[in-house]
Scaffold this active site. Sequence first.
Site, PDB file in Angstrom:
ATOM      1  N   SER A 213     -24.730   7.484 -19.483  1.00  0.00           N
ATOM      2  CA  SER A 213     -24.147   7.772 -20.797  1.00  0.00           C
ATOM      3  C   SER A 213     -23.361   9.068 -20.836  1.00  0.00           C
ATOM      4  O   SER A 213     -22.717   9.365 -21.857  1.00  0.00           O
ATOM      5  CB  SER A 213     -25.254   7.830 -21.847  1.00  0.00           C
TER       6      SER A 213
ATOM      7  N   GLU B 241      -7.966  13.018  22.502  1.00  0.00           N
ATOM      8  CA  GLU B 241      -7.124  14.203  22.381  1.00  0.00           C
ATOM      9  C   GLU B 241      -5.853  14.141  23.230  1.00  0.00           C
ATOM     10  O   GLU B 241      -4.800  14.620  22.814  1.00  0.00           O
ATOM     11  CB  GLU B 241      -7.922  15.466  22.773  1.00  0.00           C
TER      12      GLU B 241
END
Length: 772
Positions: free
Chosen positions: A320, A45
């Site tokens: 499919s 940070e």
Amino acid sequence: MAKSTKIYDRTGEVLLYDIHDTVKRRVVPLEQISKNVKNATIAIEDDQFYQHGGIQVSAIFRALLANLGAGTKQQGGSTITQQLVKNSLLTQDKSWSRKIKELVLSIRLEKKMSKDEILGHYLNEIPYGGNIYGVEEAAQTYFGKSALDVNLAEAAYLAAIPKAPTFYSPYGQNRDKLDERKDVVLARLAELGFITEAEHRQALAEKVTFSSSTERGIKAPHFVIWVRDYLENKYGIEALNSRGLKVTTTLDWPLQAAAEKIVAETAEENAKKFNAKNAGLVAIDPKTGQVLVMVGSKDYFNTEDEGNFNIILAHRQPGSAFKPFAYAEAFKKNFTPETMLFDLETQFDTACQNGGNCYKPVNYDNKFRGPMSMREALAQSINIPSIKTLYLAGINDTLALAKNMGITSLGNANQYGLTLVLGGGEVSPLELTSAYGVFANDGNRLPYTSILKVEDDTGRILEEFTPHPREVLEPNIARLISDVLSDNKAKIPSYGANSPLFFPNREVASKTGTTNDYKDAWIVGYTPSLVVGAWAGNNDNTPMEKKVAGLIIVPMWRNFMDVALEKSTVENFPDPEPASTESLPLMRGFWQGSHGYFTDKISGKIATEYTPVELREEHVLTQVHSILYWLDREDDPQFPLWEEPVRRWVSEKGIVEQTDSAIPTAIDDIHRPEFEPKIKILNPSPSEIYAPEQQVTIRGSYVGHFPIGKLEFFLNDQYLGQSERAPFDFTFIPKYTSPLKPVNELRIVAHDSVGNRSEIKAPLSLSVLPTT
């Protein structure tokens, strides 16, 4: 004071989630926080935390230049001190004045508090995902231990999460991204000298286990987390935590509650019957793109079975269920549902040596059916003709169509080849279901959305849903697909006459999908106003029992469809346009070949332009070849691979083929212009005016080369009736027809015994005023 963001269903009345309603926070002094956590947080940070005076001028200038280049305030540059000020002391607006206040207060705070005090406050304030605030609460929740006792790898995870707590949640959809960011934290720690290279390697290799999620007080959790992630990305975590947003979503809560119950019950049954431990379901309104239901697992709170993983957003092979996109592209290229292909054992690999099994796929039942129409092949999900359909449609064009319809996760054609039509790519249930919505919505695409409206705490609307439909598929192509997928008769050989796919009182289109390895079972089904996708399988990709999707997933989908459609208006799909009669016979259902001719049904002779349409009978010479032969693609590399099985099948079946000599030479000689019936109207007289309620008798003389069979009578093109016996008189009363005019058109059509016809028109005057 921070104001909580609240997320509602589509009514704006059912509260799904209140971000601050169950906030959990445990404040601990800095000395009770592991140095691993402190170092990891600083490393990722603000690595200059202990050197700067609250702000970093160089970082501010970098952010300023980046933001000016972008035209918006996009890049941060905030120190830990600035983040603490921003979260604790200031409102969350994005104005420049607030940013200046942040800088000033950060400098002042550094003068009043020590670095350790600032770091301690920061670690006790920051959000770690959901209702978890502060590092102690995060450590207890995620690892079941205090912040003092977490090891290096665990500390790296804790430092990785706050950048985007929802996105990087260990219980969310992006665990792989969290792992990547954890590795970045560890690399940064090593680079800054906080850890040795040996510690770095050990932490990278460590397998960290997270405790079960305890987040409660949330309805439709998979959907809400998805929405929260969207809000966090768009408005920022600060706004989510403090601006009091009211979010009205697209979720239909009663439907969602029903879906959660159905999914949970079915998944439990499937686990016992088919070793399919998980399931998911999503429902979308195709006319708006609004997500109505999202169930990402059988139980979000069952983390032992990874219940918090949202399968609706995961990418899996669709089997499919991808086939309709290839057929849609084929129909765009003028193939039709009645186009005939051959379901025969076929080698598709042009480079295969000695006829081996290089790429010789089979059907789900290991049977080969011979000639099949595209309608039958798609409805019954037969692989071989579907692969041929993809080849005829073109892999690149099929991919482009699928992407235009909303499947954006697929790569390029080289990654899949002909396996694409069998579900070789990976898609998410959300995007696949959304793409099927294009078929449901007559070719129009509306991207899926979860938000109806976002308001701030003053009631100001920050965003509101506005539909932006875009036609991505010709309407008739969408209608053809819907016509095939809702054709129960065509599905019967694979599913039976009364399968769960059949709805006796309404049209519902559907397509199932099962991957070859039985790891995924799918179904997507739709009406014009609802599209529903469902999945079953195991999150860890272990195979299910070797059963087709019709057994595993269809019952769950059907149960939900019955609930969802119970009170909805019945809607039918628009009828597609009929195929052109000018196309090759093979395109219109003749497997025997495409060398055709027409005869007159009465004489049996070759039809002419005068042969009535209804008496024309089409014949095709039996000359059996693959479709590539009739498309003049004998130089196509696939031609010999498709042609050889067809010719072998002809030989095995003992089919006798025909030559041109089988075509009749005699020409239809009973349908000619000179043979048309001769008509003369004797009554009514053109000069007579009749009252509308007066009885009118039509009388005439009718002669022809062949005996007269019947006469049909029309007034203003409205059918009045017919007469089939001499003298063929016909009586009617005008007032019972409409509309009536002062002068009307009487029409008589005469048909002789062999189908020749002629017609005559005459005026009929009535004592009525013209209609306006």
